[in-house]
Design an enzyme around this catalytic site. Sequence first.
Site, PDB file in Angstrom:
ATOM      1  N   ASP A  12      12.463   3.926 -11.170  1.00  0.00           N
ATOM      2  CA  ASP A  12      11.161   3.288 -11.380  1.00  0.00           C
ATOM      3  C   ASP A  12      11.232   2.433 -12.648  1.00  0.00           C
ATOM      4  OD1 ASP A  12       8.091   3.259 -10.934  1.00  0.00           O
ATOM      5  OD2 ASP A  12       8.284   3.920 -13.013  1.00  0.00           O
ATOM      6  N   ASN A  20       3.948  -7.902 -14.516  1.00  0.00           N
ATOM      7  CA  ASN A  20       3.318  -8.597 -13.391  1.00  0.00           C
ATOM      8  C   ASN A  20       1.979  -9.204 -13.801  1.00  0.00           C
ATOM      9  OD1 ASN A  20       4.204  -9.155 -10.818  1.00  0.00           O
ATOM     10  ND2 ASN A  20       3.385  -7.299  -9.906  1.00  0.00           N
ATOM     11  N   ASP A  29       8.090 -10.807  -8.888  1.00  0.00           N
ATOM     12  CA  ASP A  29       8.904 -10.817  -7.667  1.00  0.00           C
ATOM     13  C   ASP A  29      10.353 -11.170  -7.975  1.00  0.00           C
ATOM     14  OD1 ASP A  29       6.672 -10.158  -6.202  1.00  0.00           O
ATOM     15  OD2 ASP A  29       6.353 -12.178  -5.408  1.00  0.00           O
ATOM     16  N   ASP A  55       7.623  -1.171  -7.748  1.00  0.00           N
ATOM     17  CA  ASP A  55       8.800  -1.219  -8.623  1.00  0.00           C
ATOM     18  C   ASP A  55       9.650   0.037  -8.482  1.00  0.00           C
ATOM     19  OD1 ASP A  55       6.880   0.442  -9.732  1.00  0.00           O
ATOM     20  OD2 ASP A  55       7.397  -0.054 -11.784  1.00  0.00           O
TER      21      ASP A  55
END
Length: 134
Positions: A12, A20, A29, A55
């Site tokens: 993670d 983001n 992305d 993620d």
Amino acid sequence: TNEQTFVTAYFDLDQFKRINDSLGHDVGDALLMQVADRLRHCVRHQDTVARMGGDEFVILLIDATASDITGMQALLQSNVDAHNLQTGRDYALSFSLGVIQVNINSTETMETLLALADTEMYKHKRARKDKTGS
């Protein structure tokens, strides 16, 4: 021993939502694609890397030794460190990793192994937060 093992590792990215939200989904992305590529380069050819969503990624290692697991973890860290050393980065990456190793003949379901690896990943994340205070 000659027992074959199966490893489920839950990976993670820490603070991905912040990246983001502050830099935009296009940057997020692109980062996820870079991370997926780096993850594939940290495992052996017979291993599998899969994105679970957001993620979070899962890494599956068949017949992995303790040395294989330690090596993968070290490669992951060195790849993240190399990423963070690149100039022009608006953020630093870190990750949490949970690893579960069972005998290849285990009757545990993949769902159970993923849940156990996810729990281990959160323990890793909490331990690092406790150590850094963030």
